[in-house]
Design an enzyme around this catalytic site. Sequence first.
Site, PDB file in Angstrom:
ATOM      1  N   LYS A 149      -3.123  19.149  -1.320  1.00 37.62           N
ATOM      2  CA  LYS A 149      -3.344  18.550   0.606  1.00 37.62           C
ATOM      3  C   LYS A 149      -1.635  17.994   0.780  1.00 37.62           C
ATOM      4  O   LYS A 149      -1.962  16.602  -0.250  1.00 37.62           O
ATOM      5  CB  LYS A 149      -4.595  17.411   0.288  1.00 37.62           C
ATOM      6  N   GLU A 207      -0.400   7.517  -9.024  1.00 33.58           N
ATOM      7  CA  GLU A 207       1.376   7.267  -8.550  1.00 33.58           C
ATOM      8  C   GLU A 207       1.082   7.239  -7.723  1.00 33.58           C
ATOM      9  O   GLU A 207       1.270   7.052  -6.526  1.00 33.58           O
ATOM     10  CB  GLU A 207       1.967   8.497  -8.991  1.00 33.58           C
ATOM     11  N   CYS A 228       8.757   4.884  -4.266  1.00 31.42           N
ATOM     12  CA  CYS A 228       9.185   3.945  -4.266  1.00 31.42           C
ATOM     13  C   CYS A 228       9.027   3.328  -5.910  1.00 31.42           C
ATOM     14  O   CYS A 228       8.405   2.485  -6.327  1.00 31.42           O
ATOM     15  CB  CYS A 228       6.758   4.897  -5.429  1.00 31.42           C
ATOM     16  N   GLU A 276       6.338  -3.659  -0.822  1.00 32.07           N
ATOM     17  CA  GLU A 276       6.743  -3.130  -0.793  1.00 32.07           C
ATOM     18  C   GLU A 276       7.661  -3.001   0.333  1.00 32.07           C
ATOM     19  O   GLU A 276       5.799  -2.615   1.430  1.00 32.07           O
ATOM     20  CB  GLU A 276       5.717  -1.243  -1.881  1.00 32.07           C
TER      21      GLU A 276
END
Length: 476
Positions: free
Chosen positions: A174, A249, A283, A380
């Site tokens: 996906k 992750e 990230c 973040e």
Amino acid sequence: MTLPSQLYVDGAFRAAKSGRTTTLINPATEQPFAEVAAAGVEDVNAAIESAQRAWEGGWRDLAPGKRAEVLFAIARLLRDYAEHLAEFEMLQIGKPISDARDEVMLGARVFEYYAGAVGKFYGQTIPVARGGLDFTLRQSMGVVAAIVPWNFPFPIAAWKAAPALAAGNCVVLKPASLSPLTALALGQIAHAAGLPSGVLQVLSGSGSAVGDALVTHPLIRKVSFTGSTEIGRRIMELASRDIKRVSLELGGKSPNIVFADADWQRAAESSPMSVFANTGQDCCARSRMFVERSVYEPFVEKFVAATKKLIVGDPTKAETQLGPMVSAGQRASVEEYLADARKRGSKFATGGGRPHPQGFYLEPTVLLDVGKEDRCWREEIFGPVVAITPFDDEAAMLREVNASPYGLSGSIWTNNLSRALRVSRAVQSGVLSVNSHSSVHVEAPFGGFKTSGLGRDLGMTAMEGYTELKNVYVAE
């Protein structure tokens, strides 16, 4: 190779059963350039059932050497179509073409690595007190859902699909709704390379429509997800209903720690790309910098000068280092953080504006005098923004480094070996680089501590994560 526009199910392209599509926007021009099928629950069910049939029908039992041959063939075809794949990546997310080419080659290397690993993946024999023979088997799980993000669409698809296939699983892939093209092309290429129908399915569409249906389907035995921590929590909750295996992750707020005894000049000149590469949409971005006070001012001066030299512009040009952000919404999110930084009195050493009138561009931004409770320091941002702060005491600095809920990546700069080892042990992070910013190695495990996730991609550790460990005891 033409732009793929349909789902890839059971060895062929097909429209979504609902007929729905998603419009793709080129981030560099802000113009639509493609309509791609948007899968729904019916498509998910059909893909999973096809994958289950393919797993039961022979893929799980195919001799390891035969699986290896197919994976090597996939890698060869990826190299043959590398320029097409790189152009697709550039179009859908604005990635500079030079980076896109490198990432396609990374994906090909991943398939080669796991092709070579197939015949070197062993169980154990174990001496037990009762005598007899005790041994372990590594067995495939069945159908695996691989959900990948938009920031590195192709390499992360390869990180997940290649080890899962090598271990004998079937995969329903996906891609993110913003970046489905290279994943759809991977399905076509894999089938052309000899992968049997149904072994790799690719479903484009929204996360809420496709992702939830994948995670809750009873035939899915593992979910491998890369994306935000928020969505990772939801996947864990949904997967817990039938104890699906999960690897995640997730987000990061990685540190870049520079000691005065390091080659801090080299660190200052190279560190901008540790946070601004991929326009900060990474990230692993080293978005919190800790610089020992005795070299802080000259370090900042060199860092800012290097940042100003970065080439932000047209992703079709080989010299471009930073392209646009992926979408208007992502840029607006980052600009909200910058507005908060201005409100709180942070100093903008450079950047903060829009360098081009068209495209979702944003200047790489260096913030100083950022408070430890400010959003730009704690959260973040997922954009081209870095905050730099001085430190005096190693222990106090490490407490602040580890105060983050994240623990994905980071860099440590020092020429003192004892310090490098001590600080590497102390930083709560899954991946660290000493005197480097390199986070990803195909041969080594990649993943995070704390809310940065669980499980690992890459290396042999990833392949283990796509198997169930069975112990067998045979009495004498």
